[in-house]
Design a protein around this motif. Structure first.
Motif, PDB file in Angstrom:
ATOM      1  N   GLY A  35     -10.406   7.726  -4.136  1.00 22.15           N
ATOM      2  CA  GLY A  35      -9.159   6.973  -4.184  1.00 22.15           C
ATOM      3  C   GLY A  35      -7.969   7.775  -3.720  1.00 22.15           C
ATOM      4  N   HIS A  36      -7.896   9.043  -4.137  1.00 21.24           N
ATOM      5  CA  HIS A  36      -6.769   9.885  -3.744  1.00 21.24           C
ATOM      6  C   HIS A  36      -6.777  10.159  -2.236  1.00 21.24           C
ATOM      7  CE1 HIS A  36      -6.441  10.423  -8.029  1.00 21.24           C
ATOM      8  NE2 HIS A  36      -5.337  11.116  -7.885  1.00 21.24           N
ATOM      9  N   LEU A  37      -7.960  10.399  -1.692  1.00 23.14           N
ATOM     10  CA  LEU A  37      -8.048  10.651  -0.252  1.00 23.14           C
ATOM     11  C   LEU A  37      -7.652   9.421   0.555  1.00 23.14           C
ATOM     12  CD1 LEU A  37     -11.284  12.787   0.237  1.00 23.14           C
ATOM     13  CD2 LEU A  37      -8.922  13.507   0.515  1.00 23.14           C
ATOM     14  N   LEU A  38      -8.071   8.254   0.108  1.00 23.76           N
ATOM     15  CA  LEU A  38      -7.729   7.020   0.827  1.00 23.76           C
ATOM     16  C   LEU A  38      -6.225   6.763   0.806  1.00 23.76           C
ATOM     17  CD1 LEU A  38      -8.887   4.650   2.373  1.00 23.76           C
ATOM     18  CD2 LEU A  38      -9.179   3.435   0.204  1.00 23.76           C
ATOM     19  N   LEU A  39      -5.594   6.985  -0.336  1.00 22.07           N
ATOM     20  CA  LEU A  39      -4.141   6.815  -0.431  1.00 22.07           C
ATOM     21  C   LEU A  39      -3.411   7.828   0.448  1.00 22.07           C
ATOM     22  CD1 LEU A  39      -3.754   6.210  -4.284  1.00 22.07           C
ATOM     23  CD2 LEU A  39      -3.266   4.570  -2.484  1.00 22.07           C
ATOM     24  N   THR A  40      -3.895   9.068   0.466  1.00 23.42           N
ATOM     25  CA  THR A  40      -3.246  10.107   1.264  1.00 23.42           C
ATOM     26  C   THR A  40      -3.420   9.859   2.752  1.00 23.42           C
ATOM     27  OG1 THR A  40      -3.732  11.672  -0.521  1.00 23.42           O
ATOM     28  CG2 THR A  40      -3.039  12.592   1.579  1.00 23.42           C
ATOM     29  N   LEU A  41      -4.616   9.441   3.162  1.00 21.31           N
ATOM     30  CA  LEU A  41      -4.862   9.174   4.586  1.00 21.31           C
ATOM     31  C   LEU A  41      -4.019   8.013   5.095  1.00 21.31           C
ATOM     32  CD1 LEU A  41      -8.746   9.592   4.793  1.00 21.31           C
ATOM     33  CD2 LEU A  41      -7.043  10.964   5.996  1.00 21.31           C
ATOM     34  N   LEU A  42      -3.898   6.960   4.314  1.00 26.13           N
ATOM     35  CA  LEU A  42      -3.095   5.817   4.746  1.00 26.13           C
ATOM     36  C   LEU A  42      -1.611   6.164   4.792  1.00 26.13           C
ATOM     37  CD1 LEU A  42      -4.807   2.823   2.891  1.00 26.13           C
ATOM     38  CD2 LEU A  42      -4.867   3.352   5.324  1.00 26.13           C
ATOM     39  N   SER A  43      -1.142   6.923   3.826  1.00 20.18           N
ATOM     40  CA  SER A  43       0.282   7.266   3.802  1.00 20.18           C
ATOM     41  C   SER A  43       0.656   8.228   4.925  1.00 20.18           C
ATOM     42  CB  SER A  43       0.643   7.881   2.452  1.00 20.18           C
ATOM     43  OG  SER A  43      -0.093   9.079   2.236  1.00 20.18           O
ATOM     44  N   SER A  78       4.178   6.941  12.276  1.00 19.66           N
ATOM     45  CA  SER A  78       3.937   6.469  13.635  1.00 19.66           C
ATOM     46  C   SER A  78       3.775   4.949  13.729  1.00 19.66           C
ATOM     47  CB  SER A  78       2.679   7.132  14.203  1.00 19.66           C
ATOM     48  OG  SER A  78       1.558   6.850  13.377  1.00 19.66           O
ATOM     49  N   LEU A  79       4.102   4.219  12.685  1.00 23.54           N
ATOM     50  CA  LEU A  79       3.926   2.772  12.673  1.00 23.54           C
ATOM     51  C   LEU A  79       5.244   2.055  12.892  1.00 23.54           C
ATOM     52  CD1 LEU A  79       1.473   2.306   9.648  1.00 23.54           C
ATOM     53  CD2 LEU A  79       0.907   2.365  12.074  1.00 23.54           C
ATOM     54  N   SER A  80       5.147   0.832  13.393  1.00 22.31           N
ATOM     55  CA  SER A  80       6.343   0.000  13.560  1.00 22.31           C
ATOM     56  C   SER A  80       6.757  -0.596  12.216  1.00 22.31           C
ATOM     57  CB  SER A  80       6.054  -1.116  14.566  1.00 22.31           C
ATOM     58  OG  SER A  80       4.997  -1.941  14.093  1.00 22.31           O
ATOM     59  N   SER A  81       7.855  -1.338  12.216  1.00 21.33           N
ATOM     60  CA  SER A  81       8.395  -1.871  10.961  1.00 21.33           C
ATOM     61  C   SER A  81       7.439  -2.871  10.321  1.00 21.33           C
ATOM     62  CB  SER A  81       9.746  -2.543  11.223  1.00 21.33           C
ATOM     63  OG  SER A  81      10.656  -1.611  11.776  1.00 21.33           O
ATOM     64  N   TYR A  82       6.846  -3.746  11.127  1.00 20.07           N
ATOM     65  CA  TYR A  82       5.951  -4.753  10.570  1.00 20.07           C
ATOM     66  C   TYR A  82       4.691  -4.113   9.990  1.00 20.07           C
ATOM     67  CZ  TYR A  82       8.969  -7.935  13.167  1.00 20.07           C
ATOM     68  OH  TYR A  82      10.060  -8.618  13.632  1.00 20.07           O
ATOM     69  N   LEU A  83       4.139  -3.169  10.742  1.00 17.95           N
ATOM     70  CA  LEU A  83       2.943  -2.496  10.241  1.00 17.95           C
ATOM     71  C   LEU A  83       3.259  -1.627   9.020  1.00 17.95           C
ATOM     72  CD1 LEU A  83       1.220  -1.421  13.581  1.00 17.95           C
ATOM     73  CD2 LEU A  83       0.585  -3.302  12.054  1.00 17.95           C
ATOM     74  N   LEU A  84       4.488  -1.117   8.977  1.00 23.02           N
ATOM     75  CA  LEU A  84       4.879  -0.303   7.824  1.00 23.02           C
ATOM     76  C   LEU A  84       4.951  -1.152   6.553  1.00 23.02           C
ATOM     77  CD1 LEU A  84       5.682   2.543   6.996  1.00 23.02           C
ATOM     78  CD2 LEU A  84       8.065   1.938   7.428  1.00 23.02           C
ATOM     79  N   ILE A  85       5.405  -2.379   6.691  1.00 22.81           N
ATOM     80  CA  ILE A  85       5.444  -3.284   5.540  1.00 22.81           C
ATOM     81  C   ILE A  85       4.029  -3.580   5.053  1.00 22.81           C
ATOM     82  CG2 ILE A  85       6.055  -5.617   4.778  1.00 22.81           C
ATOM     83  CD1 ILE A  85       8.443  -5.473   6.688  1.00 22.81           C
ATOM     84  N   ILE A  86       3.131  -3.816   6.015  1.00 21.72           N
ATOM     85  CA  ILE A  86       1.724  -4.052   5.651  1.00 21.72           C
ATOM     86  C   ILE A  86       1.125  -2.827   4.979  1.00 21.72           C
ATOM     87  CG2 ILE A  86      -0.569  -4.550   6.577  1.00 21.72           C
ATOM     88  CD1 ILE A  86       0.773  -6.155   8.790  1.00 21.72           C
ATOM     89  N   LEU A  87       1.479  -1.636   5.468  1.00 19.97           N
ATOM     90  CA  LEU A  87       0.975  -0.398   4.878  1.00 19.97           C
ATOM     91  C   LEU A  87       1.471  -0.232   3.441  1.00 19.97           C
ATOM     92  CD1 LEU A  87      -0.480   2.329   5.132  1.00 19.97           C
ATOM     93  CD2 LEU A  87       1.647   3.274   6.060  1.00 19.97           C
ATOM     94  N   ILE A  88       2.739  -0.540   3.217  1.00 23.52           N
ATOM     95  CA  ILE A  88       3.289  -0.407   1.868  1.00 23.52           C
ATOM     96  C   ILE A  88       2.604  -1.371   0.902  1.00 23.52           C
ATOM     97  CG2 ILE A  88       5.371  -0.732   0.471  1.00 23.52           C
ATOM     98  CD1 ILE A  88       6.986   0.241   2.873  1.00 23.52           C
ATOM     99  N   ILE A  89       2.373  -2.612   1.368  1.00 17.88           N
ATOM    100  CA  ILE A  89       1.694  -3.595   0.514  1.00 17.88           C
ATOM    101  C   ILE A  89       0.268  -3.151   0.208  1.00 17.88           C
ATOM    102  CG2 ILE A  89       0.842  -5.974   0.415  1.00 17.88           C
ATOM    103  CD1 ILE A  89       3.244  -6.789   2.096  1.00 17.88           C
ATOM    104  N   SER A  90      -0.416  -2.635   1.225  1.00 15.22           N
ATOM    105  CA  SER A  90      -1.792  -2.161   1.009  1.00 15.22           C
ATOM    106  C   SER A  90      -1.822  -0.954   0.075  1.00 15.22           C
ATOM    107  CB  SER A  90      -2.442  -1.819   2.347  1.00 15.22           C
ATOM    108  OG  SER A  90      -1.755  -0.769   3.000  1.00 15.22           O
ATOM    109  N   GLN A  91      -0.807  -0.079   0.178  1.00 15.21           N
ATOM    110  CA  GLN A  91      -0.738   1.066  -0.721  1.00 15.21           C
ATOM    111  C   GLN A  91      -0.526   0.626  -2.170  1.00 15.21           C
ATOM    112  OE1 GLN A  91      -1.984   3.807   0.520  1.00 15.21           O
ATOM    113  NE2 GLN A  91      -0.240   5.149   0.754  1.00 15.21           N
TER     114      GLN A  91
END
Length: 225
Positions: free
Chosen positions: A169-177, A182-195
Motif C-alpha cells: 500500500g505504501h509503495l503504491l501511494l508513493t509511486l502514484l504521488s 508531470s500531469l495536467s490539471s485534469y489528470l491531477l484531479i483524477i490522481l488526487i481522487i484516486s489517492q
C-alpha cells in the motif's frame, strides 16, 4: 528515484541527525485513553466497546480450556498492530510494521510460547492434532510431515502477511504521488481522487490486518489446549 522511494522503509534514515525512527513504535501509547475521569469521554467508551467485543470473540475461539485473562494478550496485540499500521499512513512517520523485525518478533514469540507450552503440558494432544481423524494408515507419515511443515511456517506467514500488505500500500501511494509533477490539471484531479480512495482502502487494510493477525494467533493458541 528508487533510493527516495524505498527510503521511507529505511530504519537508518535520520531525522535532524538523530536515528529516532523506531521511536514511532511507541507513539501508540499516546492514544490510550485516560480512565481516571468520573465521566468517560467518547474515546474511552469506544476503546471499551472494541475491547469488549474482541474479548467476547477471542473467548469463544479459545474455548473452555482457556486461562483467565488470556484474551487480553490478543487484544493488546490487536491494538499494537492497529495503531502502528495507522500511524504509518501519516507523512514523515516511520512505519515499523513494514519490517520483519517487528512482525516476526511478535509472531515468533507467540508461536514459540504456544509450542513450548503445548508440547510440555499436552504432548498427546499435540501428536493427535498432527493426524486428522479418518486418515488412512499408509498416509499417516505424510500427514505428520505436512502438518509439521505447516506448523513451522506459521510465524513466517503471519509476519510476511502483515509486512507485505503494509509495504504494498505504501509503495503504491508513493509511486502514484511521484507522477503528479508531470500531469495536467485534469489528470491531477483524477490522481488526487484516486489517492484519497487508496488512502481509504489502506485505512481499512490497517484494521483488517491487525484483526487477522490477532484472530490467527488466537486460533493457533487454541490448538495447544
Amino acid at each position: 528515484m528508487m533510493n527516495n522511494l524505498f527510503s521511507i522503509f529505511d530504519p537508518s534514515t535520520n531525522l535532524f541527525n538523530l536515528p529516532i525512527n523506531w521511536i514511532s513504535t511507541l507513539l501508540w501509547i499516546t492514544f490510550i485513553p485516560y480512565s481516571f475521569w468520573f465521566i468517560p469521554n467518547r474515546q474511552f467508551m469506544l476503546w471499551n466497546l472494541i475491547s469488549f467485543k474482541l474479548h467476547n470473540e477471542f473467548k469463544t475461539l479459545l474455548g473452555i480450556n482457556k486461562f483467565k485473562g488470556s484474551t487480553f494478550i490478543f487484544i493488546s496485540l490487536f491494538f499494537f498492530i492497529l495503531f502502528n499500521n495507522f500511524l504509518g499512513l501519516f507523512p514523515y512517520i516511520f512505519t515499523s510494521t513494514c519490517h520483519l523485525t517487528i512482525s516476526l518478533s511478535l509472531s515468533l514469540t507467540l508461536w514459540l510460547s504456544f509450542m513450548i507450552y503445548g508440547w510440555l503440558n499436552n504432548t498427546q494432544h499435540m501428536f493427535i492434532h498432527m493426524i486428522p481423524q479418518g486418515t488412512p494408515t499408509i498416509l499417516m507419515p505424510f500427514m505428520v510431515l505436512i502438518e509439521t511443515i505447516s506448523n513451522i511456517i506459521r510465524p513466517g506467514t503471519l509476519a510476511v502477511r502483515l509486512t507485505a500488505n503494509m509495504i504494498a500500500g505504501h509503495l503504491l501511494l508513493t509511486l502514484l504521488s511521484s507522477t503528479g509533477n508531470s500531469l495536467s490539471s485534469y489528470l491531477l484531479i483524477i490522481l488526487i481522487i484516486s489517492q484519497i480512495l487508496l488512502l481509504t482502502l489502506e485505512s481499512a487494510v490497517t484494521i483488517i490486518q491487525s484483526y487477522v493477525i490477532s484472530i490467527l494467533s488466537t486460533l493457533y493458541s487454541s490448538e495447544v489446549n
